[in-house]
Design a protein around this motif. Structure first.
Motif, PDB file in Angstrom:
ATOM      1  N   PRO A  65      51.108 -12.956  -2.208  1.00 18.88           N
ATOM      2  CA  PRO A  65      52.425 -12.019  -2.509  1.00 18.88           C
ATOM      3  C   PRO A  65      53.413 -12.158  -1.339  1.00 18.88           C
ATOM      4  N   LEU A  88      55.111  -6.624  -6.066  1.00 20.59           N
ATOM      5  CA  LEU A  88      54.311  -5.228  -5.591  1.00 20.59           C
ATOM      6  C   LEU A  88      53.102  -4.845  -6.563  1.00 20.59           C
ATOM      7  N   TRP A  91      50.180  -7.037  -5.857  1.00 14.87           N
ATOM      8  CA  TRP A  91      50.121  -7.093  -4.248  1.00 14.87           C
ATOM      9  C   TRP A  91      49.346  -5.556  -4.058  1.00 14.87           C
ATOM     10  N   SER A  92      49.859  -4.646  -4.643  1.00  9.94           N
ATOM     11  CA  SER A  92      48.987  -3.214  -4.565  1.00  9.94           C
ATOM     12  C   SER A  92      47.524  -3.409  -5.119  1.00  9.94           C
ATOM     13  N   ASP A  95      45.940  -5.983  -2.187  1.00 13.21           N
ATOM     14  CA  ASP A  95      45.754  -5.425  -1.007  1.00 13.21           C
ATOM     15  C   ASP A  95      46.832  -4.328  -0.756  1.00 13.21           C
ATOM     16  N   SER A  98      48.432  -3.119   2.894  1.00 12.85           N
ATOM     17  CA  SER A  98      49.580  -4.221   3.346  1.00 12.85           C
ATOM     18  C   SER A  98      50.792  -3.823   2.288  1.00 12.85           C
ATOM     19  N   ALA A  99      50.449  -3.751   1.028  1.00 16.89           N
ATOM     20  CA  ALA A  99      51.544  -3.326  -0.015  1.00 16.89           C
ATOM     21  C   ALA A  99      52.259  -1.968   0.508  1.00 16.89           C
ATOM     22  N   TRP A 102      54.488  -2.389   3.674  1.00 14.88           N
ATOM     23  CA  TRP A 102      55.572  -3.252   3.388  1.00 14.88           C
ATOM     24  C   TRP A 102      56.369  -2.078   2.730  1.00 14.88           C
ATOM     25  N   THR A 103      56.056  -1.435   1.861  1.00 17.35           N
ATOM     26  CA  THR A 103      57.043  -0.746   0.785  1.00 17.35           C
ATOM     27  C   THR A 103      57.631   0.416   1.916  1.00 17.35           C
ATOM     28  N   VAL A 119      53.016   0.772  -6.526  1.00 18.67           N
ATOM     29  CA  VAL A 119      52.190   1.168  -5.092  1.00 18.67           C
ATOM     30  C   VAL A 119      51.615   2.713  -5.363  1.00 18.67           C
TER      31      VAL A 119
END
Length: 283
Positions: A65, A88, A91-92, A95, A98-99, A102-103, A119
């Motif tokens: 991602p 996202l 990614w959500s 992981d 971390s997603a 970052w958001t 997310v």
């Protein structure tokens, strides 16, 4: 397939129907999202649509991602620049920590509003109380009806009083109204009388209009007269007209005498009254 597509582009066949079919076929069975995304990015004149760009980015983000995100952010092609939700979403799932981090660090990104529900949806599945805390300081502009639904819907099924209390505590008027509406829409069916009692005791206010409209709609099958009573407390004219007309349409079929005299004095627009009368079984 991409080697063949390179030959077609080199031959000036970018408008070829065959090339379009190949790119669509590749999109349907893409296993290497990075290769596909990079090829599309290098061939902006190729006949591809946002769906293919979206799928390529999502497949890439499922395995890497961060690289996919860096690539779309560096792209000048709007078909890729708008693909933050395609990053996202996977990614959500792979992981979440971390997603989510970052958001939270990039809430000023203009694309975040569309991507945020992916997310939050995963956060809710993982830890509802933590999600409630996570969204607490978000800008009200980001707290859409969909986002309120993601949070309140599962909560109100398990603990309606707590979900309602949280919805009432929200500071922004429009966000609070949206959360209360979701709570009313998903309140446990067997406990609707509790919600009805609460709304009946609350003062009429536009903040509760959508909640009353939701409850009125849910009472239509069980008791359209009660639905009409709930609707009578709605302040917003369009919401009131919608809820009252729905109840009247049920009542004219089940108990016509109860509604015929009320209808001309109801305040409903003439076209709404006409639709109600058309359902009168004695006409």
């Amino acid at each position: 397939l991409l080697d063949w597509a390179d030959l077609a582009m080199a031959a000036g066949d970018e408008e070829s129907g065959y090339l379009k079919e190949v790119l669509w076929a590749f999109a349907g069975q893409v296993s290497d999202g990075r290769a596909y995304a990079e090829w599309l990015g290098q061939n902006p004149d190729a006949p591809f649509e946002w769906y293919q760009a979206s799928l390529a980015v999502e497949q890439w983000a499922a395995t890497d991602p961060v690289a996919a995100l860096e690539w779309i952010n560096s792209s000048s092609d709007r078909r890729f620049r708008s693909s933050l939700d395609d990053v996202l979403r996977p990614w959500s799932r792979s992981d979440l920590e971390s997603a989510a981090a970052w958001t939270k660090a990039n809430l000023d990104d203009s694309r975040i509003k569309n991507a945020l529900p992916y997310v939050v949806g995963e956060l809710v599945k993982a830890d509802l109380p933590a999600t409630v805390e996570w969204v607490q300081d978000l800008d009200p502009e980001l707290l859409t009806v969909q986002l309120m639904g993601d949070i309140v819907n599962p909560w109100v099924r398990d603990s309606p009083e707590d979900a309602l209390a949280w919805a009432q505590s929200l500071e922004d008027d429009s966000v609070r109204s949206a959360a209360l509406s979701v709570a009313a829409s998903h309140w446990p069916q067997e406990r609707l009388d509790e919600l009805e009692t609460w709304l009946g005791a609350a003062e009429a206010s536009e903040e509760l209009d959508r909640a009353r409209r939701s409850l009125s709609a849910r009472l239509l099958d069980e008791d359209p007269y009660r639905a009409l009573q709930i609707a009578s407390a709605i302040i917003n004219d369009s919401d009131w007209q919608y809820a009252a007309a729905q109840a009247a349409e049920r009542l004219i079929q089940e108990n016509p005498d109860s509604i015929r005299e009320w209808l001309p004095e109801s305040g409903l627009p003439e076209d709404a009254q006409r639709r109600v009368r058309l359902l009168d079984p004695d006409l």
